[in-house]
Scaffold this active site. Structure first.
Site, PDB file in Angstrom:
ATOM      1  N   GLY A  85       3.793  47.025 -75.416  1.00 11.59           N
ATOM      2  CA  GLY A  85       3.472  47.181 -76.816  1.00 11.59           C
ATOM      3  C   GLY A  85       2.177  47.967 -76.979  1.00 11.59           C
ATOM      4  CD  GLU A 151       3.757  42.361 -81.079  1.00 15.41           C
ATOM      5  OE1 GLU A 151       2.881  42.368 -80.185  1.00 15.41           O
ATOM      6  OE2 GLU A 151       3.574  42.822 -82.219  1.00 15.41           O
ATOM      7  CE1 TYR A 177       4.080  44.938 -70.818  1.00 12.18           C
ATOM      8  CE2 TYR A 177       2.877  45.254 -68.765  1.00 12.18           C
ATOM      9  CZ  TYR A 177       2.888  45.041 -70.132  1.00 12.18           C
ATOM     10  OH  TYR A 177       1.699  44.930 -70.819  1.00 12.18           O
ATOM     11  NE  ARG A 190      -0.149  32.686 -90.119  1.00 11.81           N
ATOM     12  CZ  ARG A 190      -0.365  33.983 -89.929  1.00 11.81           C
ATOM     13  NH1 ARG A 190      -0.080  34.856 -90.900  1.00 11.81           N
ATOM     14  NH2 ARG A 190      -0.837  34.445 -88.782  1.00 11.81           N
ATOM     15  CG  PHE A 195      -5.927  37.688 -91.246  1.00 11.10           C
ATOM     16  CD1 PHE A 195      -6.280  36.486 -91.833  1.00 11.10           C
ATOM     17  CD2 PHE A 195      -4.640  37.836 -90.749  1.00 11.10           C
ATOM     18  CE1 PHE A 195      -5.365  35.444 -91.934  1.00 11.10           C
ATOM     19  CE2 PHE A 195      -3.719  36.810 -90.840  1.00 11.10           C
ATOM     20  CZ  PHE A 195      -4.084  35.599 -91.426  1.00 11.10           C
TER      21      PHE A 195
END
Length: 239
Positions: A85, A151, A177, A190, A195
């Site tokens: 990533g 993720e 990987y 949530r 942020f």
């Protein structure tokens, strides 16, 4: 600062939605997430320049969805392969994640229509044990990603020395990987939120991890069934 006013169908209120973003963010077509109660709206921007240098910003909205809509999709089972990533989980946050390959993704739920948010569930990579997981699905709005990702952060048991091995006291496992991964997204925690600063983001994720640990200990039938599916080699699609 660019101020954009755009009416959103079935919007947060009957009035105009006002979004403020820095010009460079708008130019990069980064989505903005508006939160109203338990509902989310994703606004996409595009910008065109005229020959005299004037800029025009256009905004379009995605369909709104709320907590009840998300819960109707759960649990979601998926298989994929771990790929590299952005590397931010380990480097910036001290909370490494396993990034699922879009190309190798298998699930009854299409990758692009998976509701964005933070979830809890279970994950297993290769022949490793099954771990509880805090799972992010979406665009990581603090970083303003333009690509959707899945993720999971795998959570080692409390007695495992790896459970608090990272720079912020979270789980660090080996690199996985190109190894196969099985994930069950069991419950919703949530919405994904932007942020102000990494410190607040880390605080929120650590709270997500604690909640995922607690919920993963549930003795409810669905929780047990999903944990057992992740442990197994059963296919994603069930009859």
């Amino acid at each position: 600062v660019v101020r954009v006013c755009d009416r959103v169908v079935d919007a947060v209120t009957a009035s105009e939605v006002v979004v403020e973003r820095r010009l460079d963010s708008v130019y990069n077509f980064l989505p903005v997430v508006l939160i109203s109660g338990t509902r989310q709206y994703r606004i996409f921007f595009s910008m065109t320049r005229s020959e005299n240098g004037d800029s025009t910003v256009a905004a379009s909205s995605s369909t709104a969805y709320g907590e009840n809509d998300v819960l109707n999709h759960l649990p979601i089972r998926m298989k994929s392969k771990v790929v590299r990533g952005f590397g931010r989980g380990s480097k910036d946050l001290g909370i490494p994640t396993a990034n699922l390959s879009r190309d190798e993704y298998e699930s009854p739920s299409d990758f692009d229509v998976l509701p964005c948010g933070i979830y809890w569930g279970f994950a297993r990579i290769g022949q490793e044990e099954t771990y509880k997981a805090a799972i992010s699905i979406g665009y990581n709005p603090t970083y303003g990603n333009s690509v959707k990702t899945i993720e999971p952060h795998l959570i080692a048991p409390a007695t495992d020395r790896r459970r608090h091995a990272s720079s912020c006291g979270e789980t660090v496992l080996r690199d996985f990987y190109d190894e196969p991964i099985r994930v069950s997204v069991v419950g919703y925690l949530r919405p994904e939120l932007p942020f102000e600063g990494l410190e607040k983001l880390v605080e929120a994720i650590k709270n997500d991890i604690l909640n995922s640990e607690k919920l993963g200990d549930s003795a409810e039938n669905q929780t047990i069934m999903e944990r057992e599916w992740v442990k197994s080699d059963e296919p994603v699609l069930t009859s």
